[in-house]
Design a protein around this motif. Structure first.
Motif, PDB file in Angstrom:
ATOM      1  N   PHE A  25       0.830  -1.184   0.000  1.00 33.84           N
ATOM      2  CA  PHE A  25       0.000   0.000   0.000  1.00 33.84           C
ATOM      3  C   PHE A  25       0.871   1.243   0.000  1.00 33.84           C
ATOM      4  CE2 PHE A  25      -2.673  -3.228   1.888  1.00 33.84           C
ATOM      5  CZ  PHE A  25      -3.901  -3.006   1.289  1.00 33.84           C
ATOM      6  N   ALA A  26       0.540   2.203  -0.835  1.00 33.67           N
ATOM      7  CA  ALA A  26       1.254   3.476  -0.870  1.00 33.67           C
ATOM      8  C   ALA A  26       0.636   4.411   0.156  1.00 33.67           C
ATOM      9  CB  ALA A  26       1.172   4.103  -2.254  1.00 33.67           C
ATOM     10  N   LEU A  27       1.477   5.202   0.795  1.00 24.83           N
ATOM     11  CA  LEU A  27       0.989   6.240   1.704  1.00 24.83           C
ATOM     12  C   LEU A  27       0.927   7.537   0.924  1.00 24.83           C
ATOM     13  CD1 LEU A  27       3.063   5.459   4.902  1.00 24.83           C
ATOM     14  CD2 LEU A  27       0.667   4.950   4.486  1.00 24.83           C
ATOM     15  N   ASN A  28      -0.166   8.280   1.078  1.00 20.51           N
ATOM     16  CA  ASN A  28      -0.253   9.525   0.330  1.00 20.51           C
ATOM     17  C   ASN A  28       0.430  10.664   1.088  1.00 20.51           C
ATOM     18  OD1 ASN A  28      -2.070  10.776   2.154  1.00 20.51           O
ATOM     19  ND2 ASN A  28      -3.811   9.819   1.146  1.00 20.51           N
ATOM     20  N   MET A  85       8.958   0.139   2.380  1.00 19.10           N
ATOM     21  CA  MET A  85       9.823   0.272   1.211  1.00 19.10           C
ATOM     22  C   MET A  85       9.596   1.648   0.602  1.00 19.10           C
ATOM     23  SD  MET A  85       9.105  -3.286  -0.691  1.00 19.10           S
ATOM     24  CE  MET A  85       9.272  -4.837   0.127  1.00 19.10           C
ATOM     25  N   THR A  86      10.548   2.074  -0.212  1.00 20.32           N
ATOM     26  CA  THR A  86      10.354   3.304  -0.974  1.00 20.32           C
ATOM     27  C   THR A  86      10.602   3.011  -2.441  1.00 20.32           C
ATOM     28  OG1 THR A  86      12.640   3.961  -0.602  1.00 20.32           O
ATOM     29  CG2 THR A  86      11.008   4.862   0.899  1.00 20.32           C
ATOM     30  N   GLY A  87       9.816   3.646  -3.262  1.00 21.98           N
ATOM     31  CA  GLY A  87       9.971   3.522  -4.702  1.00 21.98           C
ATOM     32  C   GLY A  87       9.811   4.893  -5.319  1.00 21.98           C
ATOM     33  N   LYS A  88      10.839   5.388  -5.953  1.00 19.63           N
ATOM     34  CA  LYS A  88      10.828   6.735  -6.532  1.00 19.63           C
ATOM     35  C   LYS A  88      10.485   7.784  -5.474  1.00 19.63           C
ATOM     36  CE  LYS A  88       9.699   5.157 -11.146  1.00 19.63           C
ATOM     37  NZ  LYS A  88       8.806   5.246 -12.283  1.00 19.63           N
ATOM     38  N   GLY A  89      10.962   7.553  -4.248  1.00 22.47           N
ATOM     39  CA  GLY A  89      10.761   8.509  -3.173  1.00 22.47           C
ATOM     40  C   GLY A  89       9.459   8.360  -2.418  1.00 22.47           C
ATOM     41  N   ASP A  90       8.512   7.576  -2.920  1.00 21.18           N
ATOM     42  CA  ASP A  90       7.230   7.400  -2.245  1.00 21.18           C
ATOM     43  C   ASP A  90       7.299   6.196  -1.309  1.00 21.18           C
ATOM     44  OD1 ASP A  90       6.102   9.501  -3.704  1.00 21.18           O
ATOM     45  OD2 ASP A  90       5.602   8.161  -5.360  1.00 21.18           O
ATOM     46  N   PRO A  91       6.851   6.361  -0.063  1.00 10.22           N
ATOM     47  CA  PRO A  91       6.894   5.229   0.861  1.00 10.22           C
ATOM     48  C   PRO A  91       5.746   4.246   0.620  1.00 10.22           C
ATOM     49  CG  PRO A  91       6.049   7.160   1.976  1.00 10.22           C
ATOM     50  CD  PRO A  91       6.422   7.590   0.592  1.00 10.22           C
ATOM     51  N   PHE A  92       6.042   2.974   0.820  1.00 14.64           N
ATOM     52  CA  PHE A  92       5.060   1.904   0.707  1.00 14.64           C
ATOM     53  C   PHE A  92       5.135   1.054   1.959  1.00 14.64           C
ATOM     54  CE2 PHE A  92       6.061   2.906  -3.669  1.00 14.64           C
ATOM     55  CZ  PHE A  92       4.844   2.825  -4.317  1.00 14.64           C
ATOM     56  N   LEU A  93       3.991   0.570   2.402  1.00 18.90           N
ATOM     57  CA  LEU A  93       3.934  -0.418   3.456  1.00 18.90           C
ATOM     58  C   LEU A  93       3.667  -1.758   2.794  1.00 18.90           C
ATOM     59  CD1 LEU A  93       1.779   1.441   6.118  1.00 18.90           C
ATOM     60  CD2 LEU A  93       4.260   1.126   6.100  1.00 18.90           C
ATOM     61  N   PHE A  94       4.402  -2.785   3.213  1.00 23.30           N
ATOM     62  CA  PHE A  94       4.295  -4.119   2.623  1.00 23.30           C
ATOM     63  C   PHE A  94       3.998  -5.109   3.739  1.00 23.30           C
ATOM     64  CE2 PHE A  94       6.274  -8.179   1.479  1.00 23.30           C
ATOM     65  CZ  PHE A  94       5.652  -8.431   0.275  1.00 23.30           C
ATOM     66  N   ILE A  95       3.077  -6.029   3.480  1.00 22.86           N
ATOM     67  CA  ILE A  95       2.791  -7.095   4.434  1.00 22.86           C
ATOM     68  C   ILE A  95       2.639  -8.395   3.667  1.00 22.86           C
ATOM     69  CG2 ILE A  95       0.330  -6.576   4.427  1.00 22.86           C
ATOM     70  CD1 ILE A  95       0.199  -7.569   7.317  1.00 22.86           C
ATOM     71  N   ALA A  96       3.197  -9.451   4.234  1.00 27.01           N
ATOM     72  CA  ALA A  96       3.075 -10.783   3.654  1.00 27.01           C
ATOM     73  C   ALA A  96       2.557 -11.728   4.727  1.00 27.01           C
ATOM     74  CB  ALA A  96       4.415 -11.278   3.132  1.00 27.01           C
ATOM     75  N   ALA A  97       1.646 -12.602   4.346  1.00 23.85           N
ATOM     76  CA  ALA A  97       1.126 -13.632   5.235  1.00 23.85           C
ATOM     77  C   ALA A  97       1.505 -14.988   4.648  1.00 23.85           C
ATOM     78  CB  ALA A  97      -0.385 -13.524   5.366  1.00 23.85           C
ATOM     79  N   VAL A  98       1.979 -15.875   5.499  1.00 21.19           N
ATOM     80  CA  VAL A  98       2.392 -17.205   5.084  1.00 21.19           C
ATOM     81  C   VAL A  98       1.779 -18.218   6.048  1.00 21.19           C
ATOM     82  CG1 VAL A  98       4.355 -18.749   4.691  1.00 21.19           C
ATOM     83  CG2 VAL A  98       4.591 -16.305   4.252  1.00 21.19           C
TER      84      VAL A  98
END
Length: 110
Positions: A25-28, A85-98
Motif C-alpha cells: 500500500f502506498a501512503l499519500n 519500502m520506498t519507490g521513486k521517493g514514495d513510501p510503501f507499506l508491505f505485508i506478507a502472510a504465510v
C-alpha cells in the motif's frame, strides 16, 4: 487460522502446502505529513495503525482464499511480516502472510 503448529489431536487429514498472500500500500502525501508531525512531537500514529490493520485484514482474507483454492479448510502456522519500502521517493507499506493450508476433518479420527 492458527499461528502455531496445532496440538497433536487436531484431526488433520491432509497438508495441502504452503500458501502466501502479499499486499503493498502506498501512503499519500497528507498521511505522510501527519505522520511526520506526529513523529516530531512523539506519540502513536493512528493513521498508520489504521492502515496496518486494513492491510492485515486484507492479507488474511486473501490467505483464506488461497486455502480454499487448494482445497483446504484451515490454515496453520500463520506468520505475518511487515516492512516499509520506498519507490521513486514514495513510501510503501508491505505485508506478507504465510501459512500451511490443511484439510481437517469435522470428527476426530475421521
Amino acid at each position: 487460522m492458527v499461528t502455531a503448529e496445532p496440538s497433536p489431536d487436531l484431526p488433520i487429514k491432509a497438508r495441502k502446502g504452503i500458501i502466501t498472500a502479499e499486499c503493498m500500500f502506498a501512503l499519500n502525501s497528507v498521511k505522510d505529513l501527519m505522520v511526520g508531525i506526529r513523529d516530531a512531537f512523539g506519540g502513536r500514529s493512528k493513521t498508520i495503525q489504521k492502515e496496518l490493520r486494513r492491510m492485515r485484514e486484507t492479507v488474511i482474507t486473501e490467505l483464506k482464499q488461497e486455502a480454499l483454492a487448494v482445497g483446504a479448510n484451515a490454515v496453520i502456522s500463520v506468520s505475518l511480516e511487515y516492512s516499509q519500502m520506498t519507490g521513486k521517493g514514495d513510501p510503501f507499506l508491505f505485508i506478507a502472510a504465510v501459512g500451511t493450508a490443511v484439510e481437517i476433518s469435522d470428527n476426530k479420527g475421521v
